[in-house]
Scaffold this active site. Structure first.
Site, PDB file in Angstrom:
ATOM      1  N   GLY A  71      48.741  29.376  34.439  1.00 57.49           N
ATOM      2  CA  GLY A  71      49.874  29.082  34.263  1.00 57.49           C
ATOM      3  C   GLY A  71      49.470  27.997  33.917  1.00 57.49           C
ATOM      4  O   GLY A  71      50.195  27.375  33.019  1.00 57.49           O
ATOM      5  N   THR A 237      34.812  35.409  25.756  1.00 58.13           N
ATOM      6  CA  THR A 237      35.038  36.645  26.478  1.00 58.13           C
ATOM      7  C   THR A 237      36.155  36.381  26.925  1.00 58.13           C
ATOM      8  O   THR A 237      36.404  36.049  28.182  1.00 58.13           O
ATOM      9  CB  THR A 237      33.722  36.746  26.629  1.00 58.13           C
ATOM     10  OG1 THR A 237      32.833  37.211  25.761  1.00 58.13           O
ATOM     11  CG2 THR A 237      33.383  38.265  27.442  1.00 58.13           C
ATOM     12  N   CYS A 325      49.813  21.363  44.634  1.00 58.91           N
ATOM     13  CA  CYS A 325      48.889  20.656  43.857  1.00 58.91           C
ATOM     14  C   CYS A 325      49.155  18.895  44.806  1.00 58.91           C
ATOM     15  O   CYS A 325      48.293  18.136  44.155  1.00 58.91           O
ATOM     16  CB  CYS A 325      49.773  20.145  42.866  1.00 58.91           C
ATOM     17  SG  CYS A 325      49.842  21.939  41.556  1.00 58.91           S
TER      18      CYS A 325
HETATM   19  N1  PLP Z   1      53.538  25.848  36.808  1.00 63.73           N
HETATM   20  C1  PLP Z   1      54.122  26.630  37.733  1.00 63.73           C
HETATM   21  C2  PLP Z   1      55.670  25.881  37.872  1.00 63.73           C
HETATM   22  C3  PLP Z   1      53.815  26.460  38.700  1.00 63.73           C
HETATM   23  O1  PLP Z   1      54.628  26.854  40.158  1.00 63.73           O
HETATM   24  C4  PLP Z   1      51.931  26.229  38.709  1.00 63.73           C
HETATM   25  C5  PLP Z   1      51.413  26.951  39.877  1.00 63.73           C
HETATM   26  O2  PLP Z   1      51.599  26.752  41.126  1.00 63.73           O
HETATM   27  C6  PLP Z   1      51.565  26.779  37.237  1.00 63.73           C
HETATM   28  C7  PLP Z   1      52.535  26.065  36.540  1.00 63.73           C
HETATM   29  C8  PLP Z   1      50.127  26.109  37.460  1.00 63.73           C
HETATM   30  O3  PLP Z   1      49.479  27.482  37.437  1.00 63.73           O
HETATM   31  P1  PLP Z   1      48.001  28.152  37.666  1.00 63.73           P
HETATM   32  O4  PLP Z   1      47.556  27.540  38.892  1.00 63.73           O
HETATM   33  O5  PLP Z   1      47.835  29.856  37.059  1.00 63.73           O
HETATM   34  O6  PLP Z   1      47.704  27.999  36.525  1.00 63.73           O
END
Ligand code: PLP
Length: 392
Positions: A71, A237, A325
């Site tokens: 993400g 890759t 996070c």
């Molecule tokens: N966007 C949102 C709304 C998320 O909740 C998260 C992860 O918690 C991310 C982006 C980031 O995704 P990734 O953990 O796959 O990098």
């Protein structure tokens, strides 16, 4: 002691089907998809089949799906790529105050590069309206980035209506659908979005793989350059097992969505009902426009809910204080302060996010344990304040 995993907005367990789809690509057809011999070509076939399957789940074409590392990368690429593609048209971007840091930090970078960023303020439930967006769009606006569903409070935004507003003004629309995909129906054509971010580990696929949907007519700047994979837009890759696991997981969620949504929403509502009986505990986010498995609260006078999360952990319950996070940070979640919570209340956040693997029995166990644990958490806090004032 049995563990109750209730932090599925942070990450999910890989499903049996996703795991089974991945395994052959570690040992049997492990070839490099760019290689010309059989096991390379088999890997390429699997990669392309995964791309088409993911596209099919969100109403896109296979040619509109680019694999990424998750993400965060998809969000970064969407923002940097779209700004580059429209650099001749203007330097104004619109987003919201409650985006994930995978969107907010790239926006900071764009500010450093001389772009102007307007962050829309959501209402107390976490919603922004098409009217707010309309008022914010200027002649030099080139990009709108608004998340489909919020990770901290679970609110689902009216993306179709917001997107319509942006399209009328010919502005590119990106949505971070990382929390929404696999949980609520997503169709890029019905929504009208130009760019949409996905991450496999939020819907029982593996970690470290995601995708960016890029509407065919759009040509964003290549994000990672090198060997020219992903049609030259994202070199490196390809993660074939990851792509296969992601496709299998998303297909599984799409096939079971109707039944799973009903069951999850019933468990979520029971959990919310039980938790709101505890004095001084309040729901955050929208009461009705929220993800089916997402329950989020603040505990009045709670402060620093990391202690509560540890207490829940000691009782075998994995929950979260907000976003994964910010779990170890002492900062109040920016999402909750944006929704009008004062800093202290925002630090007392509790998020319980369910998956189809949770059971009704687990919801009852959480419901039985929470009142006692929240009571202990509060009295610990009060004792700490008393000790501190005695020392003064
Ligand atoms: N966007 C949102 C709304 C998320 O909740 C998260 C992860 O918690 C991310 C982006 C980031 O995704 P990734 O953990 O796959 O990098």
């Amino acid at each position: 002691m049995r563990t109750i995993y209730a932090d599925n907005a942070a990450t999910t367990a890989v499903s049996e089907k996703a795991l089974a789809a991945m395994l052959p690509h570690f040992r049997e057809s492990f070839g490099n998809p760019s290689a010309l011999y059989d096991c390379g070509q088999e890997a390429k076939k699997a990669l392309e089949a995964s791309r088409r399957a993911i596209a099919g789940c969100i109403g896109a074409l296979g040619t509109e799906i680019y694999f990424t590392s998750g993400g965060t990368e998809s969000d970064n690429w969407a923002i940097f790529g779209a700004c580059h593609a429209r650099r001749e048209r203007g330097r104004h971007i619109i987003s919201t105050e409650i985006e994930h840091s995978a969107v907010l930090r790239p926006l900071d970078k764009m500010r450093d590069r001389g772009y102007e960023v307007t962050l829309l303020k959501p209402d107390k439930n976490g919603l922004v309206t098409p009217g707010q967006l309309e008022d914010a769009i200027r002649s030099d606006t080139i990009l709108v980035s608004i998340m489909t569903a919020n990770n901290v409070v679970g609110t689902v935004m009216p993306i179709r209506e917001l997107c319509e507003t942006a399209r009328r003004r010919r502005v590119i629309f990106h949505t971070d659908a990382v929390q929404a995909a696999g949980h609520i129906p997503i169709n890029v054509r019905e929504l009208g979005v130009d760019l949409l971010s996905l991450s496999a580990h939020k819907f029982h696929g593996p970690k470290g793989v995601g995708a960016l949907f890029v509407r065919l007519a759009l040509k964003p700047e290549p994000y990672i350059v090198g060997g020219g994979q992903e049609k030259g837009y994202r070199s490196g890759t390809e993660n074939v097992p990851g792509a296969a696991g992601m496709a299998a997981a998303l297909l599984e969620r799409a096939e079971n969505m109707r039944a799973e949504t009903e069951r999850l929403a019933a468990m979520r509502d029971r959990l919310i009902e039980n938790t709101l009986k505890i004095p001084g505990v309040y729901l955050t986010g929208s009461p009705d426009k929220r993800l089916p498995g997402h329950a989020s609260f603040v505990i009045e006078g709670g402060r620093d809910s990391a202690h509560l999360i540890n207490m829940l952990n000691e009782e075998g319950i994995c929950a979260s204080s907000g976003s994964a996070c910010s779990a170890s940070s002492k900062e109040a979640p920016h999402v909750l302060t944006a929704l009008g919570c004062d800093e202290n209340t925002a630090r007392g956040a509790l998020r319980i996010s369910l998956s189809p693997y949770n059971t009704e029995e687990e919801i009852e166990i959480i419901g039985e344990k929470l009142p006692r644990l929240i009571g202990q958490f509060r009295s610990r806090r009060e004792q700490k304040i008393l000790r501190a004032s005695a020392r003064r």
